[in-house]
Design a protein around this motif. Sequence first.
Motif, PDB file in Angstrom:
ATOM      1  N   LEU A   1      11.306  -8.452  59.521  1.00 45.09           N
ATOM      2  CA  LEU A   1      11.765  -7.322  59.119  1.00 45.09           C
ATOM      3  C   LEU A   1      13.029  -6.750  59.917  1.00 45.09           C
ATOM      4  CD1 LEU A   1       8.496  -4.985  58.457  1.00 45.09           C
ATOM      5  CD2 LEU A   1      10.073  -6.225  56.651  1.00 45.09           C
ATOM      6  N   SER A   2      14.029  -6.816  59.227  1.00 45.01           N
ATOM      7  CA  SER A   2      15.326  -6.195  59.771  1.00 45.01           C
ATOM      8  C   SER A   2      15.660  -6.898  61.205  1.00 45.01           C
ATOM      9  CB  SER A   2      15.232  -4.571  60.031  1.00 45.01           C
ATOM     10  OG  SER A   2      15.022  -3.774  58.912  1.00 45.01           O
ATOM     11  N   PRO A   3      15.771  -8.415  60.994  1.00 46.72           N
ATOM     12  CA  PRO A   3      16.030  -9.001  62.136  1.00 46.72           C
ATOM     13  C   PRO A   3      17.496  -8.629  62.887  1.00 46.72           C
ATOM     14  CG  PRO A   3      16.205 -10.303  60.059  1.00 46.72           C
ATOM     15  CD  PRO A   3      15.719  -9.140  59.726  1.00 46.72           C
ATOM     16  N   SER A   4      18.241  -8.186  61.948  1.00 47.42           N
ATOM     17  CA  SER A   4      19.491  -8.028  62.365  1.00 47.42           C
ATOM     18  C   SER A   4      19.535  -6.457  63.228  1.00 47.42           C
ATOM     19  CB  SER A   4      20.606  -7.666  61.510  1.00 47.42           C
ATOM     20  OG  SER A   4      20.349  -6.244  60.463  1.00 47.42           O
ATOM     21  N   GLY A   5      18.339  -5.743  63.280  1.00 44.18           N
ATOM     22  CA  GLY A   5      18.454  -4.661  64.029  1.00 44.18           C
ATOM     23  C   GLY A   5      18.547  -3.387  62.937  1.00 44.18           C
ATOM     24  N   GLY A   6      19.050  -3.601  61.636  1.00 38.48           N
ATOM     25  CA  GLY A   6      19.147  -2.686  60.566  1.00 38.48           C
ATOM     26  C   GLY A   6      20.017  -1.813  60.781  1.00 38.48           C
ATOM     27  N   ALA A   7      19.927  -0.480  60.572  1.00 41.58           N
ATOM     28  CA  ALA A   7      20.934   0.666  60.875  1.00 41.58           C
ATOM     29  C   ALA A   7      21.116   0.808  62.191  1.00 41.58           C
ATOM     30  CB  ALA A   7      20.167   1.632  60.170  1.00 41.58           C
TER      31      ALA A   7
ATOM     32  N   ALA B   1       4.459   0.328  53.077  1.00 47.29           N
ATOM     33  CA  ALA B   1       4.575   0.238  51.909  1.00 47.29           C
ATOM     34  C   ALA B   1       4.736  -1.115  51.305  1.00 47.29           C
ATOM     35  CB  ALA B   1       5.472   1.102  51.128  1.00 47.29           C
ATOM     36  N   LEU B   2       5.379  -2.143  52.149  1.00 50.52           N
ATOM     37  CA  LEU B   2       5.595  -3.428  51.532  1.00 50.52           C
ATOM     38  C   LEU B   2       4.577  -4.171  51.923  1.00 50.52           C
ATOM     39  CD1 LEU B   2       9.304  -4.480  52.638  1.00 50.52           C
ATOM     40  CD2 LEU B   2       8.296  -4.137  50.511  1.00 50.52           C
ATOM     41  N   SER B   3       3.676  -3.938  53.150  1.00 48.46           N
ATOM     42  CA  SER B   3       2.355  -4.822  53.498  1.00 48.46           C
ATOM     43  C   SER B   3       2.961  -6.402  53.516  1.00 48.46           C
ATOM     44  CB  SER B   3       1.188  -4.642  52.465  1.00 48.46           C
ATOM     45  OG  SER B   3       0.877  -3.141  52.391  1.00 48.46           O
ATOM     46  N   ALA B   4       4.007  -6.445  54.270  1.00 50.12           N
ATOM     47  CA  ALA B   4       4.630  -7.776  54.165  1.00 50.12           C
ATOM     48  C   ALA B   4       3.684  -8.756  55.131  1.00 50.12           C
ATOM     49  CB  ALA B   4       5.981  -7.807  54.696  1.00 50.12           C
ATOM     50  N   PRO B   5       3.545  -9.925  54.880  1.00 49.96           N
ATOM     51  CA  PRO B   5       2.811 -10.941  55.975  1.00 49.96           C
ATOM     52  C   PRO B   5       3.569 -10.876  57.364  1.00 49.96           C
ATOM     53  CG  PRO B   5       3.551 -12.130  54.278  1.00 49.96           C
ATOM     54  CD  PRO B   5       3.962 -10.632  53.878  1.00 49.96           C
TER      55      PRO B   5
ATOM     56  N   LYS C   1       8.366  -0.247  43.107  1.00 44.13           N
ATOM     57  CA  LYS C   1       8.838  -1.026  42.090  1.00 44.13           C
ATOM     58  C   LYS C   1      10.171  -1.654  42.148  1.00 44.13           C
ATOM     59  CE  LYS C   1       8.995  -0.212  36.983  1.00 44.13           C
ATOM     60  NZ  LYS C   1      10.135  -0.871  36.949  1.00 44.13           N
ATOM     61  N   ALA C   2      11.192  -1.523  42.838  1.00 39.32           N
ATOM     62  CA  ALA C   2      12.266  -2.029  42.896  1.00 39.32           C
ATOM     63  C   ALA C   2      11.930  -3.511  43.592  1.00 39.32           C
ATOM     64  CB  ALA C   2      13.291  -1.212  43.854  1.00 39.32           C
ATOM     65  N   PHE C   3      11.138  -3.454  44.698  1.00 39.13           N
ATOM     66  CA  PHE C   3      10.997  -4.732  45.440  1.00 39.13           C
ATOM     67  C   PHE C   3      10.141  -5.701  44.240  1.00 39.13           C
ATOM     68  CE2 PHE C   3      12.126  -3.516  49.391  1.00 39.13           C
ATOM     69  CZ  PHE C   3      12.397  -4.488  50.086  1.00 39.13           C
ATOM     70  N   ALA C   4       9.171  -5.075  43.508  1.00 41.89           N
ATOM     71  CA  ALA C   4       8.369  -5.725  42.745  1.00 41.89           C
ATOM     72  C   ALA C   4       9.282  -6.310  41.609  1.00 41.89           C
ATOM     73  CB  ALA C   4       7.337  -4.875  42.196  1.00 41.89           C
ATOM     74  N   ASP C   5      10.137  -5.434  41.075  1.00 39.84           N
ATOM     75  CA  ASP C   5      11.239  -6.180  39.936  1.00 39.84           C
ATOM     76  C   ASP C   5      12.135  -7.213  40.593  1.00 39.84           C
ATOM     77  OD1 ASP C   5       9.654  -4.430  38.092  1.00 39.84           O
ATOM     78  OD2 ASP C   5      11.350  -2.786  38.082  1.00 39.84           O
ATOM     79  N   ALA C   6      12.462  -7.053  41.791  1.00 36.64           N
ATOM     80  CA  ALA C   6      13.409  -8.036  42.108  1.00 36.64           C
ATOM     81  C   ALA C   6      12.794  -9.414  42.488  1.00 36.64           C
ATOM     82  CB  ALA C   6      14.180  -7.519  43.383  1.00 36.64           C
ATOM     83  N   LEU C   7      11.463  -9.272  43.002  1.00 33.28           N
ATOM     84  CA  LEU C   7      10.713 -10.348  43.232  1.00 33.28           C
ATOM     85  C   LEU C   7      10.383 -11.080  41.891  1.00 33.28           C
ATOM     86  CD1 LEU C   7       8.318  -9.254  45.909  1.00 33.28           C
ATOM     87  CD2 LEU C   7       9.971 -11.027  46.411  1.00 33.28           C
ATOM     88  N   ALA C   8      10.066 -10.516  41.053  1.00 34.69           N
ATOM     89  CA  ALA C   8       9.777 -11.129  39.571  1.00 34.69           C
ATOM     90  C   ALA C   8      11.147 -11.756  38.862  1.00 34.69           C
ATOM     91  CB  ALA C   8       9.251 -10.073  38.508  1.00 34.69           C
ATOM     92  N   ARG C   9      12.185 -10.924  39.128  1.00 40.11           N
ATOM     93  CA  ARG C   9      13.244 -11.520  38.553  1.00 40.11           C
ATOM     94  C   ARG C   9      14.116 -12.888  39.276  1.00 40.11           C
ATOM     95  NH1 ARG C   9      15.861  -5.360  37.626  1.00 40.11           N
ATOM     96  NH2 ARG C   9      14.611  -4.937  35.621  1.00 40.11           N
ATOM     97  N   ALA C  10      13.539 -12.941  40.567  1.00 38.10           N
ATOM     98  CA  ALA C  10      13.751 -14.057  41.338  1.00 38.10           C
ATOM     99  C   ALA C  10      12.789 -15.280  41.098  1.00 38.10           C
ATOM    100  CB  ALA C  10      13.754 -13.862  42.773  1.00 38.10           C
TER     101      ALA C  10
ATOM    102  N   GLU D   1       4.179  14.550  46.440  1.00 37.57           N
ATOM    103  CA  GLU D   1       3.855  13.195  45.537  1.00 37.57           C
ATOM    104  C   GLU D   1       5.101  12.221  45.618  1.00 37.57           C
ATOM    105  OE1 GLU D   1       2.692  11.843  41.104  1.00 37.57           O
ATOM    106  OE2 GLU D   1       2.843  13.906  41.734  1.00 37.57           O
ATOM    107  N   ARG D   2       6.277  12.946  45.438  1.00 38.98           N
ATOM    108  CA  ARG D   2       7.522  12.036  45.482  1.00 38.98           C
ATOM    109  C   ARG D   2       7.596  11.485  46.836  1.00 38.98           C
ATOM    110  NH1 ARG D   2      12.600  10.793  47.404  1.00 38.98           N
ATOM    111  NH2 ARG D   2      14.043  12.750  46.940  1.00 38.98           N
ATOM    112  N   LEU D   3       7.626  12.311  47.953  1.00 37.33           N
ATOM    113  CA  LEU D   3       8.063  11.698  49.194  1.00 37.33           C
ATOM    114  C   LEU D   3       7.170  10.691  49.781  1.00 37.33           C
ATOM    115  CD1 LEU D   3       8.998  15.159  50.980  1.00 37.33           C
ATOM    116  CD2 LEU D   3      10.750  13.219  49.986  1.00 37.33           C
ATOM    117  N   GLY D   4       5.678  10.921  49.459  1.00 35.95           N
ATOM    118  CA  GLY D   4       4.445  10.317  49.844  1.00 35.95           C
ATOM    119  C   GLY D   4       4.269   8.810  49.164  1.00 35.95           C
ATOM    120  N   SER D   5       4.642   8.868  47.790  1.00 33.92           N
ATOM    121  CA  SER D   5       4.385   7.534  46.916  1.00 33.92           C
ATOM    122  C   SER D   5       5.042   6.435  47.307  1.00 33.92           C
ATOM    123  CB  SER D   5       4.319   8.310  45.641  1.00 33.92           C
ATOM    124  OG  SER D   5       5.547   8.194  45.163  1.00 33.92           O
ATOM    125  N   LEU D   6       6.452   6.846  47.341  1.00 29.87           N
ATOM    126  CA  LEU D   6       7.476   5.768  47.381  1.00 29.87           C
ATOM    127  C   LEU D   6       7.286   4.646  46.364  1.00 29.87           C
ATOM    128  CD1 LEU D   6       7.266   4.514  51.038  1.00 29.87           C
ATOM    129  CD2 LEU D   6       9.106   5.681  50.101  1.00 29.87           C
TER     130      LEU D   6
END
Length: 365
Positions: A300-306, A291-295, A255-264, A245-250
């Motif tokens: 996503l990670s245009p820098s190449g990320g990690a 999990a994001l389901s971004a349009p 919530k961190a993304f949703a809260d950051a968007l709301a605060r912005a 449940e912990r590993l699969g639910s994210l």
Amino acid sequence: MNVYVLGVAMHPGSASIDDKRLEEIVHDTARAALDDAGITRADIDHVTLGGCDELDGRGITSMLMAAPAGAYLRDEMRVTDSGLMALCMGALRVATGRFDCGLVVSWNQTSIGSVEEVTRMRAEPFTLRPMGLNRAVTDGLFAQAVARGTGTTEAEVDARVQRRMTAAESNPRRASSRGRHTDAGQPSGYVAYPLSGRQRAPVTDGAAALVLVSEQWLAAHPQARPIARIGGAAWGVDSYRLDGERLGSLAVYKKAFADALARAGLDSLAELDAVELEAQDGWYDAAFDKALSAPPQVALSPSGGAWAQNPYFCTGLINAVEAVLQVSGRAGAVQVKDARRVAAHGTHGFAQQGHAVVIMERAAA
């Protein structure tokens, strides 16, 4: 939250920075951020550090790193979770109105020792540590949960890794492969089924720094020009348990993304131009993306990320610098056209237990 970014810097990353002490790496990065902001150390009133004793191989690492980071005779605080959590703390300190101009600095010279051995010692000592639980094993458990829960395949993960590596090749700030790293030469086969060595982002040495200022400070210094504004930030820590449940639910990640968007003051991810994810391997990349389901228009990670630069503990702060460079039009070959809002994501803990999200906005002209 009227907290602004006045300058940024990241140390040129490398598989192993052999020609500098860690103190020199941090000093040079903090100095570069102040130069980018057009101010001196005399102008700052506080410093927020992001550092890890175990990964630095030192007890109370801030005793040695505070002065090189610019905190000599300045108010100093340290965060031990991750580099991006240091940014969240630094922003909150400015937002209180008690501080006006400060540095956030984080680093990781991962080449001095094995990240796997450090994380093994963080396991619960009576049951999990004797089992040999470490970063690779917990990441493998996460990969299993992703495969079962979302139908993600190894071929899909390999393709994602290739896309990130291709993007990283275009990033002028990507780490060099100079030097030998203690965790280098990972096998291409499985390290913890279904996670293979080729699917993991290599860890590197590096550091990052940002100069944060208040609205009041800017009013008193009209010659200064901020390069970004922190629109919103949020964070959370999930359960230590490694059950399905912990590993699969994210749940905490979402919530961190949703809260950051709301605060912005944003209604959805569609109002972002890019997201810099901290995905330490291709399975995380797939899970976070789904999990994001971004349009499609959100890069996503245009820098190449990690895969561009991954100084493990402070990779999230590297993402924040990349986000600032995007909204200020200074990202170079990986610039997203007309980027106005970019989210930086950072993680920490077993199977990326903790998450933080900071949304950078283009500063008003």
